[in-house]
Design an enzyme around this catalytic site. Structure first.
Site, mmCIF file in Angstrom:
data_model
loop_
_atom_site.group_PDB
_atom_site.id
_atom_site.type_symbol
_atom_site.label_atom_id
_atom_site.label_comp_id
_atom_site.label_asym_id
_atom_site.label_seq_id
_atom_site.Cartn_x
_atom_site.Cartn_y
_atom_site.Cartn_z
ATOM 1 N N TYR B 26 1.024 -1.576 -0.372
ATOM 2 C CA TYR B 26 0.153 0.139 0.107
ATOM 3 C C TYR B 26 1.044 1.399 -0.162
ATOM 4 O O TYR B 26 0.502 2.569 -1.254
ATOM 5 C CB TYR B 26 -1.180 0.120 1.471
ATOM 6 C CG TYR B 26 -1.269 1.166 1.500
ATOM 7 C CD1 TYR B 26 -2.611 1.539 0.596
ATOM 8 C CD2 TYR B 26 -1.643 2.358 2.697
ATOM 9 C CE1 TYR B 26 -3.488 2.920 1.183
ATOM 10 C CE2 TYR B 26 -2.400 3.321 2.203
ATOM 11 C CZ TYR B 26 -3.615 3.632 2.025
ATOM 12 O OH TYR B 26 -4.124 5.112 1.746
ATOM 13 N N TYR B 94 -2.023 -0.768 10.480
ATOM 14 C CA TYR B 94 -3.029 -1.691 9.305
ATOM 15 C C TYR B 94 -4.607 -2.289 9.902
ATOM 16 O O TYR B 94 -4.251 -2.999 10.463
ATOM 17 C CB TYR B 94 -1.868 -2.541 8.596
ATOM 18 C CG TYR B 94 -2.408 -3.263 7.923
ATOM 19 C CD1 TYR B 94 -2.293 -2.468 6.261
ATOM 20 C CD2 TYR B 94 -2.500 -4.228 7.575
ATOM 21 C CE1 TYR B 94 -3.021 -3.190 5.574
ATOM 22 C CE2 TYR B 94 -3.260 -4.836 6.821
ATOM 23 C CZ TYR B 94 -2.934 -4.045 5.479
ATOM 24 O OH TYR B 94 -3.763 -4.674 4.368
ATOM 25 N N VAL B 95 -5.266 -2.040 8.940
ATOM 26 C CA VAL B 95 -6.071 -2.443 8.891
ATOM 27 C C VAL B 95 -6.907 -3.324 7.627
ATOM 28 O O VAL B 95 -6.389 -2.287 6.215
ATOM 29 C CB VAL B 95 -7.604 -1.980 9.398
ATOM 30 C CG1 VAL B 95 -8.326 -3.345 9.271
ATOM 31 C CG2 VAL B 95 -7.683 -1.857 10.967
ATOM 32 N N GLY B 101 -13.577 0.723 7.779
ATOM 33 C CA GLY B 101 -14.390 1.739 8.105
ATOM 34 C C GLY B 101 -15.456 1.275 9.155
ATOM 35 O O GLY B 101 -16.911 1.557 8.741
ATOM 36 N N GLY B 103 -14.455 0.600 12.764
ATOM 37 C CA GLY B 103 -13.857 1.099 14.011
ATOM 38 C C GLY B 103 -12.866 0.190 14.390
ATOM 39 O O GLY B 103 -12.065 0.043 15.436
ATOM 40 N N TYR B 139 -6.260 10.947 11.264
ATOM 41 C CA TYR B 139 -5.764 10.885 12.220
ATOM 42 C C TYR B 139 -6.164 12.580 12.722
ATOM 43 O O TYR B 139 -6.201 12.524 14.359
ATOM 44 C CB TYR B 139 -3.642 10.773 11.953
ATOM 45 C CG TYR B 139 -3.414 9.697 11.877
ATOM 46 C CD1 TYR B 139 -3.844 8.434 13.107
ATOM 47 C CD2 TYR B 139 -2.540 8.829 10.404
ATOM 48 C CE1 TYR B 139 -3.445 6.981 12.089
ATOM 49 C CE2 TYR B 139 -2.059 7.446 10.397
ATOM 50 C CZ TYR B 139 -2.736 6.858 11.944
ATOM 51 O OH TYR B 139 -2.472 5.591 11.011
#
Lengths: 171, 171
Positions: B26, B94-95, B101, B103, B139
């Site tokens: 990414y 990281y998700v 979206g 949480g 952030y």
């Protein structure tokens, strides 16, 4: 001028605290300094030290105008890169103005680099203010890369109420 | 969607290594990743761990398209400010894209903030690429300050031959 570079001892913390304040004045943020030699002693010399520090000392015949022989320091600690592994971060590098241009800053920084290599660290990282051209030019001339200019890394911080509020959102 | 946030265990390191690579892709620097789950196990779970890590997990009914239930992580360690004392630095947050979206990122970050407060740290710091607007906006919306934009801090690094040469100049 002769000088020595040694690992800091607890009794050096008053000199280190004095030079931390001198550096903060140079960086135009003296009101930011909230720790004293007592916290430095506690945090750097317990069973799990939070930092390591090198101190540069000159012989007595070169004592500074205001009576000091500890004339520079480099404070650093270990961090971790998820790409490369163990890393050294140099939080502060400082030499008193009347002792600059004599190789003391270079010797401090080179000793941090030597420790980094001995500890199998593949990077030595640190931060510099963009208006501090003498320091920036010094580091770049020694082969440092400016990651903010080159790759666009910005340095962010939560503190104060923003940090408190964020912590309260934990599940 | 339900999820849990837990401290990473050694057996999570394969998932963490996989997500470190996904994050590097990414960030457009996948060729930079030189460590594997073996180094992560060695460095994070010995007597003196170099980092701490939180892992987000979803129940089996929400397994990802490619078969994963560990879908996010936050990796951090302690650093030291000579102005403020003990600090947390969040190296990675990281998700996985299909779980954003919901949480999870906020919960990971808030848990790091909670740990920071528990450990008497007054700052939570991290770095973001300037073109990564979704992360930067996220952030900033939570109250983070951009120190590079506000105060001009640049992030510098010695590595490779420059670090070797610098170390050789030590007195």
């Amino acid at each position: 001028m002769r000088f020595t570079i040694c690992a800091a001892k607890p009794e050096d913390c008053k000199d280190i605290a004095r030079m931390i304040m001198e550096l903060a004045v140079y960086e135009k943020m003296p009101d930011q300094v909230k720790i004293s030699h007592k916290e430095l002693e506690r945090d750097g010399f317990g069973p799990n030290p939070f930092y390591q520090c090198l101190v540069a000392e000159v012989p007595e015949e070169h004592t500074s105008k205001d009576g000091h022989t500890k004339v520079g320091y480099a404070l650093f600690f270990y961090t971790y890169s998820t790409w490369k592994g163990r890393t050294v971060y140099m939080e502060d590098l400082y030499v008193m103005p009347e002792y600059r241009g004599k190789g003391i800053g270079k010797a401090l920084m080179a000793t941090v680099a030597k420790v980094a290599k001995e500890q199998h660290c593949v990077r030595l990282q640190f931060s510099v203010l963009d208006w501090n051209k003498p320091s920036l030019d010094f580091y770049l001339s020694k082969g440092a890369e400016d990651l903010t200019a080159k790759e666009g890394w910005h340095f962010l911080r939560f503190h104060g109420i923003a940090l408190d509020n964020l912590g309260l959102e934990a599940p």
